[in-house]
Design a protein around this motif. Structure first.
Motif, short mmCIF file in Angstrom:
data_model
loop_
_atom_site.label_atom_id
_atom_site.label_comp_id
_atom_site.label_asym_id
_atom_site.label_seq_id
_atom_site.Cartn_x
_atom_site.Cartn_y
_atom_site.Cartn_z
N LEU A 43 0.87 -1.18 0.00
CA LEU A 43 0.00 0.00 0.00
C LEU A 43 0.90 1.23 0.00
O LEU A 43 1.72 1.41 0.91
CB LEU A 43 -0.90 0.00 1.24
CG LEU A 43 -1.83 1.19 1.40
CD1 LEU A 43 -2.82 1.26 0.23
CD2 LEU A 43 -2.58 1.10 2.71
N ASP A 44 0.79 2.03 -1.00
CA ASP A 44 1.63 3.22 -1.15
C ASP A 44 1.22 4.26 -0.10
O ASP A 44 0.07 4.68 -0.05
CB ASP A 44 1.44 3.78 -2.56
CG ASP A 44 2.42 4.89 -2.90
OD1 ASP A 44 2.95 5.54 -1.98
OD2 ASP A 44 2.64 5.09 -4.11
N ARG A 46 1.70 7.27 0.00
CA ARG A 46 1.19 8.49 -0.62
C ARG A 46 -0.32 8.47 -0.79
O ARG A 46 -0.97 9.51 -0.71
CB ARG A 46 1.88 8.73 -1.97
CG ARG A 46 3.37 9.06 -1.83
CD ARG A 46 4.05 9.12 -3.16
NE ARG A 46 4.03 7.79 -3.76
CZ ARG A 46 4.63 7.48 -4.90
NH1 ARG A 46 5.28 8.40 -5.59
NH2 ARG A 46 4.59 6.25 -5.36
N SER A 47 -0.90 7.30 -0.98
CA SER A 47 -2.35 7.22 -1.13
C SER A 47 -3.06 7.55 0.17
O SER A 47 -4.12 8.18 0.17
CB SER A 47 -2.79 5.84 -1.65
OG SER A 47 -2.46 4.82 -0.73
N ALA A 50 -2.64 11.39 0.59
CA ALA A 50 -3.53 12.07 -0.36
C ALA A 50 -4.98 12.01 0.10
O ALA A 50 -5.72 12.98 -0.05
CB ALA A 50 -3.38 11.47 -1.75
N LEU A 51 -5.37 10.90 0.67
CA LEU A 51 -6.74 10.74 1.17
C LEU A 51 -7.04 11.79 2.24
O LEU A 51 -8.07 12.48 2.19
CB LEU A 51 -6.90 9.33 1.74
CG LEU A 51 -8.23 8.97 2.36
CD1 LEU A 51 -9.32 8.95 1.30
CD2 LEU A 51 -8.13 7.62 3.04
N LEU A 78 -9.53 1.43 0.14
CA LEU A 78 -8.27 1.07 -0.50
C LEU A 78 -8.10 -0.45 -0.53
O LEU A 78 -8.62 -1.16 0.34
CB LEU A 78 -7.10 1.72 0.24
CG LEU A 78 -7.11 3.25 0.26
CD1 LEU A 78 -6.00 3.78 1.16
CD2 LEU A 78 -6.98 3.82 -1.14
#
Length: 111
Positions: A43-44, A46-47, A50-51, A78
């Motif tokens: 799981l990146d 950054r995601s 960003a969320l 996710l």
């Protein structure tokens, strides 16, 4: 596996008082997500960041509870995330005495 981002800081208009609707103030968010044991890939981070950033960009914001709930529900969308814990802290709360911050914690999970 638990993945955590701790102390993300944003400067936002948050609260229901008139001055809070006009003047930005600091807000901190922690996210911890648990992925399924059979999760494939990674799981990146950054995601997750960003969320949180996307949720607080929709200003002015009303309640910390709404922010935490929205971020937690977004994290559950996710891939392979089965549990999310989100803490939202507001350091500048106007009360009659000393206070480090007000904090709301929301936990959501599948199953």
């Amino acid at each position: 596996m638990v993945i955590s981002l701790v102390g993300m800081r944003f400067h936002v208009r948050v609260g229901i008082l008139p001055h809070e609707r006009v003047h930005a103030q600091p807000l901190e968010i922690d996210i911890a997500v648990t992925r399924a044991k059979n999760a494939q890939g990674v799981l990146d981070y950054r995601s997750l960041y960003a969320l949180a950033a996307e949720r607080v960009a929709q200003q002015p914001l009303n309640y910390l509870e709404d922010i935490a709930t929205s971020v937690a529900e977004g994290a559950l969308s996710l891939a392979d995330v089965i549990h999310a814990r989100v803490a939202v802290r507001k350091p500048h709360v106007m009360l009659d005495g000393p206070l480090a911050y007000a904090e709301i914690v929301v936990e959501r999970g599948h199953g």
